[in-house]
Design a protein around this motif. Structure first.
Motif, PDB file in Angstrom:
ATOM      1  N   ARG A   1      36.564  -9.911  27.065  1.00  0.00           N
ATOM      2  CA  ARG A   1      37.292  -9.036  28.155  1.00  0.00           C
ATOM      3  C   ARG A   1      38.522  -8.757  27.976  1.00  0.00           C
ATOM      4  NH1 ARG A   1      33.985 -12.077  33.185  1.00  0.00           N
ATOM      5  NH2 ARG A   1      31.815 -11.154  32.330  1.00  0.00           N
ATOM      6  N   CYS A   2      39.529  -9.690  27.698  1.00  0.00           N
ATOM      7  CA  CYS A   2      40.860  -9.541  27.400  1.00  0.00           C
ATOM      8  C   CYS A   2      41.365  -9.704  25.953  1.00  0.00           C
ATOM      9  CB  CYS A   2      41.787 -10.478  28.601  1.00  0.00           C
ATOM     10  SG  CYS A   2      41.583 -12.244  27.780  1.00  0.00           S
ATOM     11  N   TYR A   3      40.529 -10.298  24.885  1.00  0.00           N
ATOM     12  CA  TYR A   3      40.540 -10.399  23.513  1.00  0.00           C
ATOM     13  C   TYR A   3      41.730 -11.741  23.414  1.00  0.00           C
ATOM     14  CZ  TYR A   3      38.529  -5.928  22.550  1.00  0.00           C
ATOM     15  OH  TYR A   3      37.396  -4.890  22.482  1.00  0.00           O
ATOM     16  N   GLY A   4      41.933 -12.311  24.382  1.00  0.00           N
ATOM     17  CA  GLY A   4      42.842 -13.518  24.195  1.00  0.00           C
ATOM     18  C   GLY A   4      42.068 -14.790  23.783  1.00  0.00           C
ATOM     19  N   MET A   5      42.917 -15.772  23.204  1.00  0.00           N
ATOM     20  CA  MET A   5      42.365 -17.092  22.844  1.00  0.00           C
ATOM     21  C   MET A   5      42.404 -17.935  24.184  1.00  0.00           C
ATOM     22  SD  MET A   5      41.381 -19.225  20.544  1.00  0.00           S
ATOM     23  CE  MET A   5      41.694 -18.480  18.878  1.00  0.00           C
ATOM     24  N   VAL A   6      41.304 -18.368  24.678  1.00  0.00           N
ATOM     25  CA  VAL A   6      41.107 -19.126  25.949  1.00  0.00           C
ATOM     26  C   VAL A   6      40.621 -20.672  25.596  1.00  0.00           C
ATOM     27  CG1 VAL A   6      41.517 -16.961  27.241  1.00  0.00           C
ATOM     28  CG2 VAL A   6      39.238 -17.892  26.625  1.00  0.00           C
TER      29      VAL A   6
ATOM     30  N   THR B   1      53.469  -8.877  22.418  1.00  0.00           N
ATOM     31  CA  THR B   1      55.086  -8.837  22.735  1.00  0.00           C
ATOM     32  C   THR B   1      55.232  -8.581  24.112  1.00  0.00           C
ATOM     33  OG1 THR B   1      55.107  -6.287  22.383  1.00  0.00           O
ATOM     34  CG2 THR B   1      55.881  -7.929  20.374  1.00  0.00           C
ATOM     35  N   LYS B   2      54.290  -8.299  24.979  1.00  0.00           N
ATOM     36  CA  LYS B   2      54.223  -8.118  26.483  1.00  0.00           C
ATOM     37  C   LYS B   2      53.938  -9.364  26.993  1.00  0.00           C
ATOM     38  CE  LYS B   2      51.685  -4.446  26.603  1.00  0.00           C
ATOM     39  NZ  LYS B   2      51.017  -3.037  27.259  1.00  0.00           N
ATOM     40  N   CYS B   3      52.926  -9.761  26.804  1.00  0.00           N
ATOM     41  CA  CYS B   3      52.369 -11.041  27.573  1.00  0.00           C
ATOM     42  C   CYS B   3      52.684 -12.651  26.799  1.00  0.00           C
ATOM     43  CB  CYS B   3      50.890 -11.019  27.965  1.00  0.00           C
ATOM     44  SG  CYS B   3      49.796 -11.228  26.633  1.00  0.00           S
ATOM     45  N   TYR B   4      53.025 -12.451  25.658  1.00  0.00           N
ATOM     46  CA  TYR B   4      53.319 -13.652  24.850  1.00  0.00           C
ATOM     47  C   TYR B   4      52.123 -14.482  24.435  1.00  0.00           C
ATOM     48  CZ  TYR B   4      58.243 -13.048  25.792  1.00  0.00           C
ATOM     49  OH  TYR B   4      59.578 -12.632  25.954  1.00  0.00           O
ATOM     50  N   GLY B   5      50.791 -13.735  24.635  1.00  0.00           N
ATOM     51  CA  GLY B   5      49.724 -14.531  24.563  1.00  0.00           C
ATOM     52  C   GLY B   5      49.179 -14.404  23.179  1.00  0.00           C
ATOM     53  N   LEU B   6      48.584 -15.227  22.652  1.00  0.00           N
ATOM     54  CA  LEU B   6      47.386 -14.955  21.212  1.00  0.00           C
ATOM     55  C   LEU B   6      46.247 -14.199  21.527  1.00  0.00           C
ATOM     56  CD1 LEU B   6      47.721 -15.946  18.377  1.00  0.00           C
ATOM     57  CD2 LEU B   6      46.101 -17.534  18.958  1.00  0.00           C
ATOM     58  N   PHE B   7      46.134 -13.096  20.877  1.00  0.00           N
ATOM     59  CA  PHE B   7      44.932 -12.013  21.012  1.00  0.00           C
ATOM     60  C   PHE B   7      44.379 -11.779  19.717  1.00  0.00           C
ATOM     61  CE2 PHE B   7      48.232  -9.024  20.258  1.00  0.00           C
ATOM     62  CZ  PHE B   7      47.517  -8.009  19.652  1.00  0.00           C
ATOM     63  N   TYR B   8      43.300 -11.441  19.756  1.00  0.00           N
ATOM     64  CA  TYR B   8      42.726 -10.874  18.476  1.00  0.00           C
ATOM     65  C   TYR B   8      42.564  -9.483  18.209  1.00  0.00           C
ATOM     66  CZ  TYR B   8      39.166 -10.276  14.789  1.00  0.00           C
ATOM     67  OH  TYR B   8      38.364 -10.040  13.640  1.00  0.00           O
ATOM     68  N   TRP B   9      43.254  -9.118  17.128  1.00  0.00           N
ATOM     69  CA  TRP B   9      43.569  -7.703  16.546  1.00  0.00           C
ATOM     70  C   TRP B   9      42.998  -7.102  15.654  1.00  0.00           C
ATOM     71  CZ3 TRP B   9      46.628  -5.712  12.356  1.00  0.00           C
ATOM     72  CH2 TRP B   9      47.331  -4.751  12.210  1.00  0.00           C
TER      73      TRP B   9
ATOM     74  N   CYS C   1      45.714  -6.461  28.271  1.00  0.00           N
ATOM     75  CA  CYS C   1      47.005  -7.143  28.486  1.00  0.00           C
ATOM     76  C   CYS C   1      47.418  -7.386  29.903  1.00  0.00           C
ATOM     77  CB  CYS C   1      48.289  -6.632  27.752  1.00  0.00           C
ATOM     78  SG  CYS C   1      49.940  -7.663  28.076  1.00  0.00           S
ATOM     79  N   PRO C   2      47.675  -8.636  30.500  1.00  0.00           N
ATOM     80  CA  PRO C   2      48.331  -8.960  31.695  1.00  0.00           C
ATOM     81  C   PRO C   2      49.536  -8.080  32.318  1.00  0.00           C
ATOM     82  CG  PRO C   2      48.518 -10.786  30.379  1.00  0.00           C
ATOM     83  CD  PRO C   2      47.670 -10.008  29.690  1.00  0.00           C
ATOM     84  N   ALA C   3      50.138  -7.668  31.275  1.00  0.00           N
ATOM     85  CA  ALA C   3      51.325  -6.713  31.635  1.00  0.00           C
ATOM     86  C   ALA C   3      51.269  -5.293  31.733  1.00  0.00           C
ATOM     87  CB  ALA C   3      52.541  -7.060  30.507  1.00  0.00           C
ATOM     88  N   GLY C   4      49.875  -5.070  31.455  1.00  0.00           N
ATOM     89  CA  GLY C   4      49.520  -3.733  31.630  1.00  0.00           C
ATOM     90  C   GLY C   4      49.210  -3.113  30.198  1.00  0.00           C
TER      91      GLY C   4
END
Length: 196
Positions: free
Chosen positions: A63-68, A162-170, A178-181
């Motif tokens: 959903r967010c593509y983040g590493m959780v 660069t916006k949320c500082y999270g690790l995400f799959y590119w 992104c939680p920053a929008g």
């Protein structure tokens, strides 16, 4: 006496030793171990082996593509892509931690206690958490490999946002929520994360 060539009759002692014999022998062995320990020399000590520490249980959220890391199962943690929470998909990743930082491994990655995402904790600000405000760092100092070859047991195209500082799959045409929008924005290293 060779135990492989001995018959059961030969293994039976002719006289059973008493309790006192066992106690005296036991004290002798204990005294020998204490003496060896206090002299600083351990007989036949095995050389110390460095073991790579990894924490399993990390996954991609589709959903967010983040590493959780979902401590309590699916649907838990705050997700920027869905109010119901993260949804696991794909590999089970194993994050290296508490190992030295190198030219191909970056430290200061931490888990956020509120969203359960992995984010970079090396700046004064904690980025932007889907639960609102900055991420809240907890636990282990993860050290992520980057600029190394992808293997059958590791996946490339994990990036810093660069916006949320999270690790995400590119690795997809879209870049997740992104939680920053909007979508995540990649910068920096191409991280290659081990999986099982």
């Amino acid at each position: 006496m060779d135990p492989m060539r001995t018959t059961p009759a030969q293994l039976v002692p002719s006289a059973q030793p008493g309790r006192r014999v066992f106690a005296v022998r036991g004290l002798g062995v204990l005294a020998g171990l204490v003496a060896a320990g206090t002299s600083g020399v351990a007989a036949h000590a095995a050389p110390a082996r460095r073991v790579r520490a990894e924490e399993e249980g990390w996954s991609f959220c589709d959903r967010c593509y983040g590493m959780v890391h979902l401590y309590f199962g699916q649907g838990v943690g705050r997700c920027a892509g869905a109010p119901a929470g993260h949804y696991l998909a794909g590999y089970s990743f194993a994050m290296p931690h508490d190992v030295p930082e190198t030219a191909n491994a970056q430290a200061n990655w931490r888990a956020c206690q509120r969203c359960y995402g992995l984010f970079f904790f090396g700046y004064p600000s904690g980025g932007w958490c889907p639960a609102g405000g900055s991420h809240y760092a907890s636990g282990i100092n993860y050290v992520l490999p980057h600029e190394v070859a992808e293997t059958p047991k590791s996946q490339a195209y994990w990036r810093f946002c660069t916006k949320c500082y999270g690790l995400f799959y590119w690795g997809y045409p879209t870049k997740g929520a992104c939680p920053a929008g909007g979508a995540h924005e990649a910068a920096g290293y191409n991280f290659v994360i081990p999986h099982h």
